[in-house]
Design a protein around this motif. Sequence first.
Motif, short mmCIF file in Angstrom:
data_model
loop_
_atom_site.label_atom_id
_atom_site.label_comp_id
_atom_site.label_asym_id
_atom_site.label_seq_id
_atom_site.Cartn_x
_atom_site.Cartn_y
_atom_site.Cartn_z
N GLU A 346 0.84 -1.21 0.00
CA GLU A 346 0.00 0.00 0.00
C GLU A 346 0.87 1.25 0.00
O GLU A 346 1.82 1.39 0.77
CB GLU A 346 -0.89 -0.01 1.25
CG GLU A 346 -1.77 1.22 1.41
CD GLU A 346 -3.11 1.05 0.75
OE1 GLU A 346 -3.77 2.07 0.51
OE2 GLU A 346 -3.51 -0.10 0.50
N THR A 347 0.53 2.21 -0.88
CA THR A 347 1.19 3.50 -0.91
C THR A 347 0.49 4.45 0.06
O THR A 347 -0.72 4.59 0.04
CB THR A 347 1.18 4.09 -2.32
OG1 THR A 347 1.94 3.25 -3.19
CG2 THR A 347 1.76 5.49 -2.35
N LEU A 348 1.28 5.10 0.92
CA LEU A 348 0.73 6.04 1.90
C LEU A 348 1.47 7.36 1.78
O LEU A 348 2.70 7.39 1.88
CB LEU A 348 0.86 5.49 3.31
CG LEU A 348 0.12 4.19 3.63
CD1 LEU A 348 0.49 3.69 5.02
CD2 LEU A 348 -1.38 4.39 3.53
N SER A 349 0.73 8.43 1.58
CA SER A 349 1.32 9.78 1.49
C SER A 349 2.48 9.82 0.50
O SER A 349 3.52 10.43 0.76
CB SER A 349 1.79 10.25 2.88
OG SER A 349 0.72 10.24 3.80
N VAL A 382 1.24 5.04 16.90
CA VAL A 382 2.06 3.93 16.42
C VAL A 382 3.50 4.39 16.27
O VAL A 382 3.76 5.39 15.59
CB VAL A 382 1.53 3.40 15.07
CG1 VAL A 382 2.44 2.29 14.53
CG2 VAL A 382 0.10 2.88 15.24
N PRO A 383 4.46 3.72 16.88
CA PRO A 383 5.87 4.13 16.75
C PRO A 383 6.35 4.06 15.31
O PRO A 383 5.91 3.21 14.54
CB PRO A 383 6.62 3.11 17.62
CG PRO A 383 5.59 2.51 18.52
CD PRO A 383 4.30 2.54 17.74
N GLY A 384 7.29 4.94 14.97
CA GLY A 384 7.86 4.94 13.64
C GLY A 384 7.07 5.80 12.69
O GLY A 384 6.16 6.54 13.08
N ALA A 385 7.40 5.72 11.42
CA ALA A 385 6.72 6.49 10.38
C ALA A 385 6.77 5.70 9.09
O ALA A 385 7.73 4.96 8.82
CB ALA A 385 7.40 7.85 10.19
N SER A 386 5.71 5.82 8.28
CA SER A 386 5.66 5.12 7.01
C SER A 386 6.75 5.61 6.08
O SER A 386 6.91 6.81 5.88
CB SER A 386 4.29 5.32 6.35
OG SER A 386 3.28 4.71 7.11
#
Length: 465
Positions: A346-349, A382-386
Amino acid sequence: MAVVVAAVVGGTVLPAAPAFAVHGAVPGDFNGDGYRDAVLPAPGANVSGKEAAGAVVVLYGSKSGLSAVHRKTITQNTAGVPGAAESNDRFGSATATADLNRDGYADLVVSTPYEDTPRGKDAGLVTVLWGGRNGLTTATDLPAPADYLERYGTDLAALSIGAGSRTQVAVAGSEGTLVFKGPFSRTGTFGSTAPDQNTASPASVALGDFDGDTVLDLALTTVGLGDLSGGEVYVDPATTVMRPKRGNGLITASGDVNGDGYADLVVGDPWDPQVAGVDGALGGRVLVYYGTAQGIAASTEPVQLTQDTAGVPGASEKDDDFGGALAVADLNRDGLADIVVGAPYETLSGRSRAGNVTVIPGRRTGALGTGAYSFSQDTAGVPGASETDDFFGTTVSVGDVDKDGRPELFVSAAGENDYTGAVWVFPGGASGPVAKGSRLFTAASVDLTQPSGTLLGGNGLLWLI
């Protein structure tokens, strides 16, 4: 059979590995302290200088949840484990949990599909790590027939619904599927085996009682076929007329989604269709085959779920690979199994292949999709980033590790931190898992410190999709 396998995804070259492993073990109470313990496979881990020998990290459950400190790392160099760590064995490629010998302790089944054995190079090995008061301290093999020559253990399933043959382990490999039936003992004995070499190259296996007769049924999907959006779907192929079910896919799971007492078969079909409108769905899909007193007939029309299904967050887009990971379990404690779906591409932002996970609650009546919700690394709490090529949602599993009656959701991302991988634990809430308080375990946090390729959490279907 025209087998389709991808090693390059959207311009990203995946770490060298010529196959895949679909399922990861659900948490199990291996030491009998009343708390289930989490299983974090790391099939790419280097061991004593042996590249990708593979490891499995067990995080012990407790009242306060999981801790990276309270853990055990198991490899083929661990005392009591058959074999020895060798380069590219990939111990931990697939894992499964069940109390096989019914002694009150969960047991862990681990595959090493690239183990060299007397049967040949990359013939594969499957090992049972037996639970006990001190945890997983002894192990025996589940032997493959002499004519199973390649990659025995590409996927595993284990389930116990009673004594004797109602406890089973299913092992997939390039030569077919082998089902071990109980009773099992920690000395390595078992009741019988049921081989199936009619369906070559299974991609995924699952066990479930689809007709309510208290006899476990085998379900499987084959690897992708050149003229389909995925592989063929079979139930009990060794004992029934060889007719695939309607629909297709690459990964299987089972559970009672509608609460009628029959296990239902859930199949992930993540590929875009070869021919629009003929098979598959744009962005991927999940198919649900409801169990009945007659089982699942060849003519059964499965229910199709996509990101365009009413109530499901997001939208179906090319190459999302919705259905690329799958688990079926009761997350909200309503007595119905819910469907957890990974969409690792999935593509996010604008970040390609960042990944996303969707939970679709089970329903006694009405259409599936209502009340669905999703998580990503962009979800608040949620920890982290996409990031591009994280592949969040590579694998998913469910289990209650703090004994509060609210199951936790486990999500891996094989591409995180240069393919060292990571696993997120979403705490159980009043109506399902929540982002608040979720925890992140990286390879480095469990002392797997190589710079790349560890694949903590497993590599799921990434080598296939």
